[in-house]
Scaffold this active site. Sequence first.
Site, PDB file in Angstrom:
ATOM      1  N   ARG A 173       0.827  -1.207   0.000  1.00 59.73           N
ATOM      2  CA  ARG A 173       0.000   0.000   0.000  1.00 59.73           C
ATOM      3  C   ARG A 173       0.864   1.261   0.000  1.00 59.73           C
ATOM      4  NH1 ARG A 173      -4.116  -2.272   3.379  1.00 59.73           N
ATOM      5  NH2 ARG A 173      -3.822  -4.509   3.154  1.00 59.73           N
ATOM      6  N   ASP A 258      -3.211   3.856   4.155  1.00 65.39           N
ATOM      7  CA  ASP A 258      -2.910   2.422   4.262  1.00 65.39           C
ATOM      8  C   ASP A 258      -3.958   1.571   3.543  1.00 65.39           C
ATOM      9  OD1 ASP A 258      -4.271   3.586   6.677  1.00 65.39           O
ATOM     10  OD2 ASP A 258      -4.724   1.482   7.048  1.00 65.39           O
TER      11      ASP A 258
END
Length: 596
Positions: A173, A258
Amino acid sequence: VRPTPLQNPRLVAMSLPALALLGLEAPAGEREAAEAEAEAALYFSGNRLLAGSEPAAHCYCGHQFGSFAGQLGDGAAMYLGEVLGPRGERWEIQLKGAGLTPFSRQADGRKVLRSSIREFLCSEAMFHLGIPTTRAGTCVTSDSKVVRDIFYDGNPKSERCTVVLRIASTFIRFGSFEIFKPTDEYTGRKGPSVNRNDIRIQMLDYVISTFYPEIQEAYSDNSIQRNAAFFKEITKRTARLVAEWQCVGFCHGVLNTDNMSIVGLTIDYGPFGFMDRYDPEHICNGSDNTGRYAYNKQPEICKWNLGKLAEALVPELPLEISELILEEEYDAEFEKHYLQKMRKKLGLIQLELEEDSKLVSELLETMNLTGGDFTNIFYLLSSFSVDADPSKLEDFLEKLTSQCASVEELKVAFKPQMDPRQLSMMLMLAQSNPQLFALFGTKANINKELERIEQFSKLQQLTAADLFSRNKKHWKEWLEKYRVRLQKEIESISDTDAWKTDRVKVMNSNNPKYILRNYIAQNAIEAAENGDFSEVRNVLKLLENPFQEAEGFREVKEDAEEEGATATAAACAQETRSRLPYCSKPPLWASELCVT
């Protein structure tokens, strides 16, 4: 890490198209199917490890709701390893909900049936809508229980531990690169790997050579140029991804850094929602109090997140280079892709005119004014005929207005949310002590509440007939503009019949009939919580063909609900809930659903 075993795992559902990526084929007969289900439950619950698997939990950081949260990481997900698929592609597989990891923080590393069914179904729904996404192979539940306070209101209940098998080329991510972040000036938190630029270089080398091989090849001798080309590509992919979301009315709900994929996939399905009644400020996440991640904010939030990724790549990519790329590429790519997609949704297949953007925004404005159902109105437009005689136009207007919100639905939507005493106190505070007021609320929130009160009081006087004629007038005005635009298409071609066929074909492959509405997911969840997994499997099958009438799904007409009205109230409510057509706009009870 190691997955924590579950008691009596059993399969809720499996997605054969997703499992095919791993080389797993559909079982032939009934006995084979039962064996396959038992095997899937054993391995994809985490109770037995696949040969060669070395489970791991991934450390990452993130900006959550705009603030740097420091170290996060896979708190409930476990990476099992990579599978080389039959087509030579590499797929990372992951179990979500498999137990404690070093990153579980105060949680237990478990997921429950309702959130797992939602993630499982939505991952596959998005794929079949043609939107880049992580995939879901299986959903496995068990007799192991955890306690959850669903609405954080002091009413905890015991729920079944459930695990989803997630599949993607990578689960890295934006937040994976934030582990190097020095102390944040606002939160005082820092990443666990400050000053470890050697790891940042290693991660960039891995990500670019594995997932962007053409960029690695083109710039193998200049790392800054290579990193700039990579950042430009992920900027464009993210812009296109959000444009796709906006065009199907998908709201992610938690667009923290995230939850942003480094390869441009939709990732981490939590309190997501497909918008029903069109509302540009729609918030799908019940715990997003400020509306940071509202539907209309998604494009700018993803751009903000890319800015945080840019900061995380310094010094391997200087900020002056990445910021320039972001400014030059993101908005232009988003606008371009959004308009291209909207033209297809409106069947504008011949010409690309400057005025198309205005036509789209006027359509959305009309939807907003009339409380139109986003999915169903787009779906209906393919049956609009340019040369319709007045009676056909009347019929079409009837169909459109039937997809608009009723007086009852609008009353629910605009019901004031604050206690009148609380509101007057806030208004006094805003004037007498602005600094203190800033701690409690925002001007925007107060204005929104005042607007709600005004709308709600107007609705008390509104009759269904007035609403109907008002909506009809709005739609008639927009349809006239649409007809004029379609006429221009016709004037530019020789074969009108072929154009008509093509137009309908393009529209029907860009405007889904079926999406995963919250009420559809809720019906499947309630059945599954009572031990019946057939509705989850039915809905999965339906979502595999979102653009057409699915075979074997007989759509029930609304008036069929009249039958059985003599049954008890509870049974009747349950009956209504399960008998609505899957393509129907939501029933009134669905407005009570809250996903946090």
